[in-house]
Design a protein around this motif. Sequence first.
Motif, PDB file in Angstrom:
ATOM      1  N   THR A 245      31.938  42.988  40.308  1.00 38.69           N
ATOM      2  CA  THR A 245      30.800  43.500  39.522  1.00 38.69           C
ATOM      3  C   THR A 245      29.574  43.680  40.400  1.00 38.69           C
ATOM      4  O   THR A 245      28.838  44.673  40.295  1.00 38.69           O
ATOM      5  CB  THR A 245      30.492  42.543  38.365  1.00 38.69           C
ATOM      6  N   ALA A 246      29.339  42.708  41.289  1.00 30.06           N
ATOM      7  CA  ALA A 246      28.179  42.795  42.183  1.00 30.06           C
ATOM      8  C   ALA A 246      28.309  43.983  43.130  1.00 30.06           C
ATOM      9  O   ALA A 246      27.343  44.732  43.370  1.00 30.06           O
ATOM     10  CB  ALA A 246      28.041  41.497  42.975  1.00 30.06           C
ATOM     11  N   ARG A 247      29.524  44.150  43.685  1.00 31.83           N
ATOM     12  CA  ARG A 247      29.731  45.283  44.589  1.00 31.83           C
ATOM     13  C   ARG A 247      29.555  46.608  43.866  1.00 31.83           C
ATOM     14  O   ARG A 247      28.966  47.557  44.406  1.00 31.83           O
ATOM     15  CB  ARG A 247      31.139  45.192  45.204  1.00 31.83           C
ATOM     16  N   ALA A 248      30.054  46.678  42.622  1.00 27.68           N
ATOM     17  CA  ALA A 248      29.906  47.910  41.843  1.00 27.68           C
ATOM     18  C   ALA A 248      28.436  48.216  41.581  1.00 27.68           C
ATOM     19  O   ALA A 248      27.991  49.375  41.620  1.00 27.68           O
ATOM     20  CB  ALA A 248      30.666  47.791  40.526  1.00 27.68           C
ATOM     21  N   ALA A 249      27.681  47.129  41.307  1.00 21.43           N
ATOM     22  CA  ALA A 249      26.249  47.317  41.063  1.00 21.43           C
ATOM     23  C   ALA A 249      25.553  47.854  42.306  1.00 21.43           C
ATOM     24  O   ALA A 249      24.715  48.767  42.243  1.00 21.43           O
ATOM     25  CB  ALA A 249      25.620  45.998  40.626  1.00 21.43           C
ATOM     26  N   TRP A 250      25.909  47.275  43.481  1.00 18.05           N
ATOM     27  CA  TRP A 250      25.313  47.748  44.729  1.00 18.05           C
ATOM     28  C   TRP A 250      25.723  49.190  45.044  1.00 18.05           C
ATOM     29  O   TRP A 250      24.923  49.982  45.554  1.00 18.05           O
ATOM     30  CB  TRP A 250      25.718  46.833  45.887  1.00 18.05           C
ATOM     31  N   VAL A 251      26.960  49.524  44.710  1.00 13.45           N
ATOM     32  CA  VAL A 251      27.401  50.906  44.902  1.00 13.45           C
ATOM     33  C   VAL A 251      26.590  51.858  44.040  1.00 13.45           C
ATOM     34  O   VAL A 251      26.169  52.940  44.477  1.00 13.45           O
ATOM     35  CB  VAL A 251      28.908  51.039  44.589  1.00 13.45           C
TER      36      VAL A 251
END
Length: 229
Positions: free
Chosen positions: A26-32
Amino acid sequence: MDPQFFATDPVAMATFEGAKITADATARAAWVQVGAALGAIIAGALAYFGAVRQVRLQERAHEVRAIAYRFRLSKIVDEYLGRIAAACSVAEQQLASFEVNRGSVRITSFRITKPQTLQDENWEIHALLGRRAVALILIVDDASRRLSELDREIGEDSVRTDAHFKAATLKPTGESASEGDGYRPAKAIVDYVQALDRLQRALADLQQELTRPQGRSWHPLLPWMRGRI
């Protein structure tokens, strides 16, 4: 909850690892998404500044083209004006001689042709010069047509100073139109001088407009440029 519980219970451990993986994803998706948004903003900004720069380059190119054409036309008008002024001087001498002795002599006609650059088919490029310059070019065109008509008649019929043109200017027979019983045609030499003088004044006005400072002033460069072209 006792940490030893997660260490000894495989199900709990799997649940914990799954939650951790989900959180990381979820965090990586948010950063993406944030990166994509920033990329879109930067791309939009670059596109905007690129469009503004292109518009400014086009405006500058238009301005440079207009200045170049204005200068070129000013040289042509200046040469044309000089030739018309010389013809007008000769015609005025003939008029002065006619007024003194009323002699009948053939009118001297130089049959000066209007420069090609001032012809009607160049109206689109004339638009670069602005509304007033276009209006003055139209006045020059009308005056040159009148002079051409008189020159043509002089060439065909050898019109003399005391004669009358076929399309002569009509003047009232009295001091005003209401005092006389009609109109009479002007003497040919009078008409001819008036036609030359009208064209000369129209060209002088056009030349003044063409050499008038425009925005970034280029008028002081004219004497320097004329001395080198």
